[in-house]
Design an enzyme around this catalytic site. Structure first.
Site, PDB file in Angstrom:
ATOM      1  CE1 TYR A  49      14.597  31.199   1.497  1.00  0.00           C
ATOM      2  CE2 TYR A  49      14.623  28.806   1.282  1.00  0.00           C
ATOM      3  CZ  TYR A  49      14.402  30.052   0.739  1.00  0.00           C
ATOM      4  OH  TYR A  49      13.976  30.169  -0.554  1.00  0.00           O
ATOM      5  CE  LYS A 107      -1.000   0.065   4.954  1.00  0.00           C
ATOM      6  NZ  LYS A 107      -2.082   0.048   5.928  1.00  0.00           N
TER       7      LYS A 107
HETATM    8  C1  LIG Z   1      -3.299  -4.350   8.590  1.00  0.00           C
HETATM    9  C2  LIG Z   1      -1.845  -4.165   8.323  1.00  0.00           C
HETATM   10  N1  LIG Z   1      -1.041  -5.232   8.316  1.00  0.00           N
HETATM   11  C3  LIG Z   1       0.292  -5.109   8.089  1.00  0.00           C
HETATM   12  C4  LIG Z   1       0.869  -3.873   7.875  1.00  0.00           C
HETATM   13  C5  LIG Z   1       2.363  -3.779   7.648  1.00  0.00           C
HETATM   14  O1  LIG Z   1       2.977  -3.080   8.684  1.00  0.00           O
HETATM   15  P1  LIG Z   1       4.579  -2.921   8.739  1.00  0.00           P
HETATM   16  O2  LIG Z   1       4.947  -1.985   7.652  1.00  0.00           O
HETATM   17  O3  LIG Z   1       4.839  -2.376  10.087  1.00  0.00           O
HETATM   18  O4  LIG Z   1       5.115  -4.296   8.524  1.00  0.00           O
HETATM   19  C6  LIG Z   1       0.064  -2.735   7.879  1.00  0.00           C
HETATM   20  C7  LIG Z   1       0.669  -1.419   7.652  1.00  0.00           C
HETATM   21  O5  LIG Z   1       0.220  -0.384   7.953  1.00  0.00           O
HETATM   22  C8  LIG Z   1      -1.331  -2.881   8.118  1.00  0.00           C
HETATM   23  O6  LIG Z   1      -2.146  -1.819   8.149  1.00  0.00           O
END
Ligand SMILES: Cc1ncc(COP(=O)(O)O)c(C=O)c1O
Length: 363
Positions: free
Chosen positions: A255, A35
């Site tokens: 800056y 994601k």
């Molecule tokens: C439901 C869920 N599972 C797994 C993960 C993966 O997390 P991480 O990047 O800490 O491994 C996320 C990330 O936000 C998540 O929302």
């Protein structure tokens, strides 16, 4: 001539990270979390490189899922936020998507009207994160409704940890116990572990692990870096020196003049700024690597440039290579100096500004 910013993605490191996570959780399937544009790395490139190595992908929304299908990805895809609107139901069958179901609104969307094709769902339970998921009290009735619905198949039961990146708090063990108690008699696959839990809580591995940050070679623990766990950074953020000028002792830089030069020296200007995703809050002294040696950040980070102290590099010149993070400089170190979070730095990279992007094999 374009700006010399480049993200290099190291496919070899990505592959090694998957192998490493698989060796840590040898009995679990692996849902690769891609994601947020694969944590800023580029959704399609990462998914194409990972597809033969993993058992599925976790995305936040249908838009990301469709991008993956349009790019030819055939692996299982799970919508981690679940359906957000009724018209998204048609995508589930059309693109063979699985979806998390975490509240009654979503359950109703899926059960109220007969779906022609069966849908695999990941039922999410809230064990203490208090963000998404059915409560322990709701869960038995939700399970019953899913079982009674001929077109829904509960593929996986899941929950998510609130504090697995803190080794010494009792929350994780408590959440695990609640989840195990509520699901112990249900013969269906289970999934709990994010990166931190995979690395430090072996009892949470269960049927599916869901790594995000660790896949990209980065530690979720504030006091560790990826290599402490045998992980390698996938993203290398590079640029170049675009100008050098001499500075006399006592002169200020940038800056607000937040850095005053203690000695006669030279300052290098690097094509990289907060508009590209480099943290504006990074203070004087944050490491930047020029010619593979540390040349600390001096002065405030600007929109498309930052400045470094070249006192220890009299030979440095225009066009020299700069590494902002990657193999020689862990992103965790930059995050620590900036008081930022590695997740945020990765996701904040503004790829629209980055002129070249390629996957490179590093041996
Ligand atoms: C439901 C869920 N599972 C797994 C993960 C993966 O997390 P991480 O990047 O800490 O491994 C996320 C990330 O936000 C998540 O929302």
């Amino acid at each position: 001539m374009s700006r010399p910013l480049v993200i290099e993605l190291d496919r070899h490191a990505l592959r090694q990270n998957v192998q490493r996570l698989r060796s840590i959780a040898p009995h679990s399937k692996l849902l690769a979390m891609v994601k947020a544009n694969a944590y800023g790395h580029g959704l399609i490139l990462i998914a194409q490189a990972l597809e033969p190595l993993v058992d599925g992908f976790g995305v936040s929304c249908t838009e990301e899922a469709l991008l993956l299908r349009q790019a030819g990805i055939r692996q299982r895809i799970v919508l981690m936020e679940g359906l957000l609107a009724a018209d998204e139901r048609t995508f589930l069958a059309a693109y063979q998507l699985e979806t998390v179901v975490h509240d009654c609104h979503q359950l109703k969307l899926l059960t109220a009207q007969r779906l022609v094709h069966p849908v695999k769902v990941w039922l999410k339970m809230n064990t203490g994160m208090n963000r998404l998921g059915f409560s322990l009290q709701e869960f038995p009735e939700v399970w019953r409704q899913c079982q009674a619905c001929s077109w829904l198949e509960v593929a996986v039961l899941m929950t998510h940890f609130a504090s697995s990146d803190e080794r010494h708090v009792p929350t994780t063990a408590h959440q695990l116990a609640l989840f195990e108690r509520a699901t112990q008699n249900l013969a269906v696959e289970k999934s709990i572990a994010n990166s931190a839990a995979i690395l430090e809580w072996p009892q949470t591995h269960q049927d599916w692990i869901r790594p995000g940050l660790a896949l990209y070679g980065v530690s979720p623990f504030a006091d560790r870096i990826g290599s402490d766990y045998g992980l390698k950074p996938v993203m290398q953020l590079n640029s170049q020196i675009i100008s050098i000028h001499p500075l006399q002792r006592g002169e200020k830089v940038g800056y607000g003049g937040v850095w005053r030069n203690p000695r006669d020296t030279r300052v290098g200007v690097v094509a990289m700024g907060y508009g590209d995703g480099y943290p504006r809050c990074a203070p004087n002294g944050t490491p930047v690597y020029v010619n593979h040696q540390c040349a600390p950040l001096v002065g405030r980070v600007s929109m498309d440039m930052l400045t470094v102290d070249l006192s220890h590099q009299p030979q440095a010149q225009h066009g020299d290579p700069v590494c902002l993070w990657g193999h020689e400089l862990p992103i965790e170190t930059v995050a620590r100096h900036a008081g930022a979070f590695s997740y945020e730095l990765l996701c904040g990279i503004n790829r629209g500004q980055l002129v070249r992007m390629h996957i490179e094999e590093k041996k």
